[in-house]
Write a protein that holds these residues in place. Structure first.
Motif, mmCIF file in Angstrom:
data_model
loop_
_atom_site.group_PDB
_atom_site.id
_atom_site.type_symbol
_atom_site.label_atom_id
_atom_site.label_comp_id
_atom_site.label_asym_id
_atom_site.label_seq_id
_atom_site.Cartn_x
_atom_site.Cartn_y
_atom_site.Cartn_z
ATOM 1 N N ARG A 202 35.417 23.981 -4.936
ATOM 2 C CA ARG A 202 34.026 24.396 -5.145
ATOM 3 C C ARG A 202 33.106 23.184 -5.255
ATOM 4 O O ARG A 202 33.455 22.171 -5.869
ATOM 5 C CB ARG A 202 33.886 25.222 -6.416
ATOM 6 C CG ARG A 202 34.621 26.553 -6.407
ATOM 7 C CD ARG A 202 34.151 27.421 -7.554
ATOM 8 N NE ARG A 202 32.770 27.850 -7.364
ATOM 9 C CZ ARG A 202 32.055 28.483 -8.292
ATOM 10 N NH1 ARG A 202 32.573 28.718 -9.485
ATOM 11 N NH2 ARG A 202 30.804 28.848 -8.034
ATOM 12 N N THR A 261 35.778 27.053 -12.766
ATOM 13 C CA THR A 261 35.881 25.702 -12.224
ATOM 14 C C THR A 261 37.322 25.246 -12.397
ATOM 15 O O THR A 261 38.087 25.834 -13.163
ATOM 16 C CB THR A 261 34.946 24.720 -12.949
ATOM 17 O OG1 THR A 261 35.292 24.680 -14.346
ATOM 18 C CG2 THR A 261 33.479 25.143 -12.800
ATOM 19 N N THR A 265 36.769 20.878 -8.609
ATOM 20 C CA THR A 265 35.358 21.246 -8.533
ATOM 21 C C THR A 265 34.456 20.026 -8.661
ATOM 22 O O THR A 265 34.706 19.135 -9.473
ATOM 23 C CB THR A 265 35.020 22.251 -9.650
ATOM 24 O OG1 THR A 265 35.852 23.405 -9.513
ATOM 25 C CG2 THR A 265 33.564 22.673 -9.570
ATOM 26 N N VAL A 289 36.663 18.755 -14.514
ATOM 27 C CA VAL A 289 36.331 18.866 -13.096
ATOM 28 C C VAL A 289 36.472 17.500 -12.430
ATOM 29 O O VAL A 289 36.615 16.473 -13.092
ATOM 30 C CB VAL A 289 34.896 19.417 -12.899
ATOM 31 C CG1 VAL A 289 34.803 20.847 -13.414
ATOM 32 C CG2 VAL A 289 33.863 18.524 -13.582
#
Length: 377
Positions: A202, A261, A265, A289
């Motif tokens: 993402r 997440t 990410t 992340v």
């Protein structure tokens, strides 16, 4: 091999026999990493690539031969001083390629291809160096720890590979691991290639500004699932961000708290407005992340850091923030700025320096061997 899951699963469904050549090891300046694959069907159709063109013809012939012989083999291709344009890699590197025929059987590989074609996370571990009886044996590993297939070396070996393959799958990485034949974690007589197939990582872009539009296009080009989030509905529209996978109208920190997440990410904060940035970054810097970047001038950066400290963000967490966002490329336009941000994300992912390659003595391609991937604290 799993990067060809779509066409290979279709061939399986059609009942077509084929062979797959997979890059299992590289040395020097090899053009493609481990996991890159070329597949050849019995009727001569080819998909994929193992070298960007250098040795495709020779590998193609080996695939056809493997279909006739029914045997798995590993072949090395490298640079030839006598004839740089013969079968070899003119870039000076070497690649080891494993050629595997698929003409019935191989349930673990077929299940892995089917899962990857459905965009389900899965890892496939295959023996690429070891006793001839184990060469090409495969184990499918799922995120929940379940598995299919086996490596032919006993339960202890399968358990050890399940653990190592699961770690690579967790970060969406492909790499090699070395084990002893008895399954001990000491490097020994076996080398395995673990390929991970996971849904796209993402990229969440906060701030529906003109720079965001260019970054969305760059993120989509790099294979990210891109979300744009902004609290202002007049700006967060499909017309302004046609290439975004999702457009969310919400306060950024509230959306970040409720969305999923993971360690792949990337979060790009382009709002450079304290009422959005501070609560959002306070939340973001606590998440494990891959990348957090924030746009703004150096003066904005200093003010932002002061506010984040006042909000209780530790120095250790604050050190994870890439701000001002992007590499120093002299960017001016939104498109140039998007390139600088994308370049920093790539460098952070692969351990690059961002320095020019000209005059550099460091390897162009980082090692693909398995190593512990640094994670945020």
């Amino acid at each position: 091999m799993l990067d060809l899951a779509g066409p290979l699963h279709a061939w399986i469904e059609e009942g077509r026999d084929f062979a797959v050549a997979t890059v299992v090891a590289v040395g020097g300046s090899a053009p493609r990493p481990p996991g890159a694959a070329l597949a050849v069907s019995a009727d001569g159709t080819a998909v994929g690539s193992v070298s960007g063109g250098c040795v495709e013809g020779a590998v193609y012939d080996l695939c056809l031969q493997a279909l006739q012989d029914g045997e798995t083999l590993v072949e090395r291709f490298g640079y030839s001083d006598e004839d740089a344009f013969a079968v070899g890699l003119t870039c000076g590197g070497t690649i080891d390629v494993m050629i595997t025929p698929f003409a019935g059987g191989r349930s673990a590989e077929r299940a892995a291809l089917a899962a990857a074609a459905r965009a389900e996370p899965v890892a496939l571990a295959r023996v690429v160096r070891g006793p001839s009886g184990l060469l090409g044996q495969a184990l499918l590993v799922r995120p929940d720890g379940s598995s299919d297939g086996g490596l032919g070396g006993g339960p202890a070996l399968d358990r050890a590979v399940l653990d190592r393959a699961g770690a690579l799958l967790d970060t969406g990485r492909t790499g090699t691991v070395e084990l002893s034949e008895d399954g001990s974690h000491c490097p020994g007589g076996l080398t395995l290639l673990v390929e991970s197939a996971v849904p796209p990582p993402r990229m969440i872009v906060f701030g529906a500004i003109d720079f965001a539009s260019a970054l969305v296009r760059a993120g989509a080009f790099l294979g990210y699932h891109v979300t744009v989030c902004d609290a202002r509905p007049v700006f967060a529209t499909r017309a302004r961000f046609p290439q975004a996978d999702e457009i969310v109208v919400d306060w950024p920190d509230r959306y970040l708290r409720r969305t999923e997440t993971d360690r792949r990410t990337v979060l790009c904060v382009l709002t450079h407005d304290a009422k959005f940035d501070i609560p959002l970054l306070t939340e973001a810097l606590r998440l494990p992340v891959a990348y957090i970047g924030a746009m703004g001038s150096r003066r904005t950066h200093e003010d932002r850091n002061r506010r984040l400290r006042e909000a209780g963000v530790s120095e250790r967490d604050l050190a994870r923030l890439r701000s001002p966002i992007g590499l120093d490329l002299g960017a001016r336009t939104p498109e140039e700025t998007a390139v600088s941000i994308a370049a920093e994300i790539i460098a952070a992912r692969h351990g690059g320096t961002g320095a020019p390659l000209t005059g550099s003595a460091t390897p162009i391609h980082r090692s693909a061997r398995h190593r512990t991937h640094p994670q945020p604290a």
